[in-house]
Design a protein around this motif. Structure first.
Motif, PDB file in Angstrom:
ATOM      1  N   VAL A  20      47.476  40.903  40.153  1.00  0.00           N
ATOM      2  CA  VAL A  20      47.763  42.065  39.319  1.00  0.00           C
ATOM      3  C   VAL A  20      49.163  41.944  38.723  1.00  0.00           C
ATOM      4  O   VAL A  20      50.119  41.619  39.427  1.00  0.00           O
ATOM      5  N   ARG A  41      37.576  44.746  45.426  1.00  0.00           N
ATOM      6  CA  ARG A  41      37.609  43.687  44.410  1.00  0.00           C
ATOM      7  C   ARG A  41      38.362  42.482  44.928  1.00  0.00           C
ATOM      8  O   ARG A  41      38.034  41.340  44.619  1.00  0.00           O
ATOM      9  N   THR A  42      39.421  42.729  45.712  1.00  0.00           N
ATOM     10  CA  THR A  42      40.217  41.651  46.267  1.00  0.00           C
ATOM     11  C   THR A  42      39.372  40.790  47.208  1.00  0.00           C
ATOM     12  O   THR A  42      39.450  39.560  47.164  1.00  0.00           O
ATOM     13  N   TYR A  69      43.060  38.094  44.353  1.00  0.00           N
ATOM     14  CA  TYR A  69      43.099  38.967  43.188  1.00  0.00           C
ATOM     15  C   TYR A  69      44.555  39.128  42.766  1.00  0.00           C
ATOM     16  O   TYR A  69      45.434  39.366  43.597  1.00  0.00           O
ATOM     17  N   GLU A  96      44.133  41.658  36.481  1.00  0.00           N
ATOM     18  CA  GLU A  96      44.246  43.044  36.048  1.00  0.00           C
ATOM     19  C   GLU A  96      45.695  43.342  35.699  1.00  0.00           C
ATOM     20  O   GLU A  96      46.611  42.748  36.264  1.00  0.00           O
ATOM     21  N   LEU A 103      40.354  48.774  44.953  1.00  0.00           N
ATOM     22  CA  LEU A 103      40.928  47.483  44.606  1.00  0.00           C
ATOM     23  C   LEU A 103      40.784  46.499  45.771  1.00  0.00           C
ATOM     24  O   LEU A 103      40.561  45.307  45.564  1.00  0.00           O
ATOM     25  N   TYR A 135      42.334  54.587  44.477  1.00  0.00           N
ATOM     26  CA  TYR A 135      42.243  53.418  43.598  1.00  0.00           C
ATOM     27  C   TYR A 135      42.501  52.130  44.384  1.00  0.00           C
ATOM     28  O   TYR A 135      41.774  51.147  44.244  1.00  0.00           O
TER      29      TYR A 135
END
Length: 126
Positions: A5, A122-123, A3, A57, A119, A115
């Protein structure tokens, strides 16, 4: 696949951005920040567009320094144009009202641990 960012921030908030980057990397996230990702002499707009394009993101650090920054607005607009998840992080209470794109969707800086925990999930899924 990891993921990725992109952290959008004012240069005056570099220490906050470094702290956020460290926390995200500890959670297994690949982080892009301007001070590490961009070299002098490179077309900045093109580099931002390409880097945001490679990101999953965009996290925007909203402070008194960044609220009126044209670069922050450009990066938020680019994230929107590229249909990237946009997560504003409000550092100074009330600053979100100065940035119309934020609306009601934002994270308070004090809530970063919660948060980052979401995350991580999601990672792992990426």
């Amino acid at each position: 696949m990891s993921y990725r960012v992109f952290i959008s921030h004012s240069l005056k908030d570099v220490e906050l951005a470094r702290d956020l980057a460290r926390r995200l990397m500890e959670a297994g996230v690949i982080v892009f920040r301007d001070e590490e990702s961009f070299q002098p002499g490179v077309d900045l707009r093109s580099k931002i567009m390409n880097t945001i394009g490679k990101s999953d993101e965009v996290i925007v650090l909203l402070t008194d320094h960044s609220a009126d920054s044209p670069w922050i607005r450009y990066e938020m607009g680019m994230a929107d144009a590229l249909d990237k998840r946009l997560t504003p992080v409000v550092v100074n209470e009330g600053i979100e009202q100065l940035v119309p794109m934020v609306g009601k969707h934002f994270i308070k800086y004090a809530d970063l641990p919660k948060y980052i925990s979401s995350l991580k999930k999601r990672t792992k899924a990426a």
